[in-house]
Design a protein around this motif. Structure first.
Motif: not given
Ligand SMILES: [Mn+2]
Length: 286
Positions: A21-28, A37-38, A104-105, A257-262
């Motif tokens: 597993x390669x985490x890439x916490x990127x959001x620019x 990024x989260x 991702x990311x 493209x998971x963009x965590x919310x509640x």
């Protein structure tokens, strides 16, 4: 960062694990809701709640080892500089004969992974995309590596197949290959799954699978940066992944493209999808 599935070290050693597993916490470059990024950490956190036993394959994927690498350092403002970092990570995993799984990311994190896979499997790779968006703009907001250009970069490297698409620009539509594009409305109108044979007809020996979570319908997974109505359901995406894995060898994949919310179900569904995809790949080939 804890490891995917929260598994004991005996099942997550880098040398003996068949999956990295390669985490890439990127959001620019995302343009609507920020926060992808989260995504990797939210997926890994939620994965601790996913059952290790996979019912459809009757398997426990962690027994073949799932190593979670350190996250890629993501301070570069332009994804053109991120791509080589991801490429090198993915290339090393491919060279070791293991399955790289990029988390991702934003979607631009996939570009380096495409490059590594195309380099490793020249002439035999197809890049399959599950996504709401075409992502085939040649350039967007001044960058050729913007998230909206990901599949244009893929198309530079290998044939592509696009599945679940329901949001594109007119310019993208004009440049699309109709026979390689499976629009979401056509999929939803054909509930028997016969369209999947059209997908498998296009596959080559080696597949890189890029899953943008907004390919799923936002009624089940709303936590993405750019949600679009009318997407795939859980069963369809699972059947599709199985068919691809049975037909060809999936040599690498990403979930982006998971963009965590509640909405914690989104995080969990993303984590479960990662494990399901690993299980199908292992069941077919590892
Ligand atoms: Mn998308």
């Amino acid at each position: 960062m804890s490891n995917f599935l929260d598994i004991p070290v005996e099942f997550s050693h880098p040398e003996t694990s068949s999956v990295h597993i390669i985490p890439v916490p990127y959001d620019m470059t995302s343009t609507y809701r920020k926060g992808a990024d989260r995504g990797p950490q939210a997926i890994i956190d939620a994965s601790a709640q996913v059952e290790w036993f996979d019912i459809p394959t009757r398997s426990e994927p962690h027994l073949k080892g799932i190593h979670t690498q350190e996250a890629v350092a993501c301070s570069e403002p332009d994804p053109i500089h991120l791509a080589p970092m991801v490429r090198d990570r993915v290339a090393a995993v491919l060279d070791a004969g293991k399955l790289p799984v990029v988390l991702g990311g934003e979607h631009s994190v996939s570009i380096g992974a495409f490059e590594a896979a195309a380099q490793k499997f020249p002439g035999s790779l197809t890049i399959v995309q599950i996504d709401a968006h075409g992502d085939t703009r040649e350039s967007y907001h001044g960058s050729t590596h913007n998230h909206a250009c990901v599949m244009a970069r893929a198309r530079d490297l290998a044939p592509i197949v696009q599945i679940g698409i329901r949001a594109i620009d007119k310019v993208e539509m004009d440049a699309m290959e109709p026979s390689r594009t499976f629009f979401a409305h056509d999929i939803l109108d054909a509930p028997d799954g016969g369209w999947m044979d059209g997908v498998t007809d296009l596959l080559t020996d080696h597949i890189y699978l890029t899953i943008d979570l907004d390919g799923l319908d936002p009624s089940i997974l709303p936590s993405t940066g750019t949600p679009e109505p009318g997407g795939l359901d859980w069963r369809t995406i699972n059947t599709l992944i199985r068919k691809i894995a049975e037909n060809s060898k999936i040599v690498g994949l990403d979930v982006v493209e998971l963009c965590p919310t509640d909405h914690h179900a989104s995080d969990f569904i993303a984590a479960k999808l990662v494990l399901r995809a690993i299980a199908e790949c292992q069941s077919a080939h590892l």
